[in-house]
Design a protein around this motif. Sequence first.
Motif, mmCIF file in Angstrom:
data_model
loop_
_atom_site.group_PDB
_atom_site.id
_atom_site.type_symbol
_atom_site.label_atom_id
_atom_site.label_comp_id
_atom_site.label_asym_id
_atom_site.label_seq_id
_atom_site.Cartn_x
_atom_site.Cartn_y
_atom_site.Cartn_z
ATOM 1 N N LEU A 24 -44.115 4.487 -25.158
ATOM 2 C CA LEU A 24 -44.912 3.803 -24.926
ATOM 3 C C LEU A 24 -46.013 4.602 -24.836
ATOM 4 N N ALA A 25 -47.231 4.523 -24.480
ATOM 5 C CA ALA A 25 -48.107 5.127 -24.921
ATOM 6 C C ALA A 25 -49.505 4.800 -23.308
ATOM 7 N N CYS A 26 -49.526 6.581 -23.543
ATOM 8 C CA CYS A 26 -50.026 6.649 -21.344
ATOM 9 C C CYS A 26 -50.684 7.558 -21.618
ATOM 10 N N PRO A 27 -51.830 7.904 -21.039
ATOM 11 C CA PRO A 27 -52.340 9.459 -20.395
ATOM 12 C C PRO A 27 -51.749 10.668 -19.820
ATOM 13 N N LEU A 28 -51.460 10.796 -20.272
ATOM 14 C CA LEU A 28 -50.383 12.403 -19.552
ATOM 15 C C LEU A 28 -51.410 13.608 -19.507
ATOM 16 N N ASP A 29 -52.427 13.939 -19.969
ATOM 17 C CA ASP A 29 -53.294 14.807 -19.838
ATOM 18 C C ASP A 29 -53.389 15.234 -18.553
ATOM 19 N N LEU A 30 -52.746 16.777 -18.337
ATOM 20 C CA LEU A 30 -53.182 17.029 -17.238
ATOM 21 C C LEU A 30 -53.743 18.755 -17.780
ATOM 22 N N GLY A 31 -54.377 19.114 -16.370
ATOM 23 C CA GLY A 31 -55.054 19.923 -16.224
ATOM 24 C C GLY A 31 -55.055 21.446 -15.966
ATOM 25 N N CYS A 32 -53.566 21.364 -16.278
ATOM 26 C CA CYS A 32 -53.712 22.521 -15.046
ATOM 27 C C CYS A 32 -51.683 22.738 -15.301
ATOM 28 N N HIS A 33 -51.359 23.812 -15.357
ATOM 29 C CA HIS A 33 -49.979 24.690 -15.399
ATOM 30 C C HIS A 33 -48.980 24.073 -14.507
ATOM 31 N N SER A 34 -49.304 22.670 -13.726
ATOM 32 C CA SER A 34 -48.322 22.638 -12.526
ATOM 33 C C SER A 34 -46.997 20.964 -13.075
ATOM 34 N N VAL A 35 -46.296 21.606 -12.456
ATOM 35 C CA VAL A 35 -44.417 21.239 -12.691
ATOM 36 C C VAL A 35 -44.733 19.927 -11.665
ATOM 37 N N LYS A 40 -47.680 18.373 -10.323
ATOM 38 C CA LYS A 40 -48.167 16.973 -11.289
ATOM 39 C C LYS A 40 -47.479 16.769 -11.985
ATOM 40 N N ALA A 41 -46.411 17.261 -12.849
ATOM 41 C CA ALA A 41 -45.495 17.183 -14.503
ATOM 42 C C ALA A 41 -45.180 15.399 -13.589
ATOM 43 N N ILE A 42 -44.010 16.117 -12.704
ATOM 44 C CA ILE A 42 -42.948 15.317 -12.116
ATOM 45 C C ILE A 42 -43.509 13.826 -11.336
ATOM 46 N N ALA A 43 -44.111 13.893 -11.006
ATOM 47 C CA ALA A 43 -45.243 12.623 -10.445
ATOM 48 C C ALA A 43 -45.627 12.454 -11.499
ATOM 49 N N ALA A 44 -46.242 12.186 -12.647
ATOM 50 C CA ALA A 44 -46.748 11.528 -13.287
ATOM 51 C C ALA A 44 -45.722 10.730 -14.456
ATOM 52 N N LEU A 45 -44.489 11.484 -14.072
ATOM 53 C CA LEU A 45 -43.082 11.081 -14.847
ATOM 54 C C LEU A 45 -42.485 9.775 -13.970
ATOM 55 N N LYS A 46 -42.922 10.215 -12.410
ATOM 56 C CA LYS A 46 -42.261 9.015 -11.184
ATOM 57 C C LYS A 46 -42.867 7.983 -11.250
ATOM 58 N N THR A 47 -44.038 8.858 -11.625
ATOM 59 C CA THR A 47 -45.030 6.701 -11.975
ATOM 60 C C THR A 47 -45.327 6.409 -12.535
ATOM 61 N N LEU A 48 -44.361 6.882 -14.052
ATOM 62 C CA LEU A 48 -44.236 5.760 -15.201
ATOM 63 C C LEU A 48 -42.536 5.237 -15.397
ATOM 64 N N ASN A 49 -41.845 6.034 -14.023
ATOM 65 C CA ASN A 49 -40.674 4.893 -14.440
ATOM 66 C C ASN A 49 -39.937 6.659 -15.236
ATOM 67 N N ALA A 50 -40.360 7.293 -15.243
ATOM 68 C CA ALA A 50 -39.130 7.628 -16.582
ATOM 69 C C ALA A 50 -38.830 9.367 -16.606
ATOM 70 N N PHE A 51 -38.964 9.912 -14.969
ATOM 71 C CA PHE A 51 -38.013 10.947 -14.338
ATOM 72 C C PHE A 51 -36.258 10.581 -14.310
ATOM 73 N N GLU A 52 -36.164 9.003 -14.405
ATOM 74 C CA GLU A 52 -34.869 8.904 -14.482
ATOM 75 C C GLU A 52 -34.464 9.499 -15.573
ATOM 76 N N ASP A 53 -35.045 9.386 -16.734
ATOM 77 C CA ASP A 53 -34.445 9.947 -17.430
ATOM 78 C C ASP A 53 -34.127 11.043 -17.560
ATOM 79 N N VAL A 54 -34.954 12.384 -16.941
ATOM 80 C CA VAL A 54 -34.750 13.167 -16.572
ATOM 81 C C VAL A 54 -33.535 13.973 -15.977
ATOM 82 N N GLU A 55 -33.452 12.910 -14.995
ATOM 83 C CA GLU A 55 -32.346 13.491 -13.844
ATOM 84 C C GLU A 55 -30.883 12.916 -15.137
ATOM 85 N N ARG A 56 -31.010 11.833 -15.812
ATOM 86 C CA ARG A 56 -29.234 11.752 -16.668
ATOM 87 C C ARG A 56 -29.713 12.631 -17.455
#
Length: 209
Positions: A2-13, A15-31
């Motif tokens: 999956l190619a998608c913009p994930l350039d986070l401008g700050c050290h924020s976990v 915002k990173a979790i929110a971005a992964l949830k937007t991409l429906n990728a956070f389920e793999d992290v929980e698994r």
Amino acid sequence: QLACPLDLGCHSVKKAIAALKTLNAFEDVERSKDSKTIRAGKGKARNRRYVLRRGPLVVYAQNDGLVEALRNLPGVDLLQVDRLNLLRLAPGGHVGRFIIWTQAAFESLDKIFGDLTQGSSAKAGYIMPRPIMANTDVAGLINSTEIQQKLRKKKAGNPRSGIKANPLRNVAALVKLNPYAAVTRRSAIKAQIRAAEKKAQVVAAKRAQ
């Protein structure tokens, strides 16, 4: 992948979790988090106590806070696009890992590896390998009419050869090699019978005395 913009401008976990949830990728992290177990064997005592399943792989071009935001998430691996590693892209030789590319990393692939028309601009003299076969459907090529017409006809099935008998143990095999062996064997049997009868007569005569 999956190619998608994930350039986070700050050290924020967060915002990173929110971005992964937007991409429906956070389920793999929980698994991956739920699969954490104690390693079997002696690795427990060698600083490898826990094992867990692989999660998504994030490929980035520049670290603009992305590494600091994602490095503590369980199962998530980070890889710089200039240091692509086959052991990370396909761990254990299993192709098909969930890979998230940042926009900058995806755009820099042609510059690093080149394309089918020109070589790499980052690696001196590097040209992407070309496929030897234009058509990889080998079964379709073999079964095509053009190739089947040039092939020889299918050979008739050869009769299966029987078991080779030992002439020293098998009388039929011995006679096949030496036909006179049957006469010799028959004479030996008759001589043995005559000797047995003569011995029986001698024994009977001695008992009669």
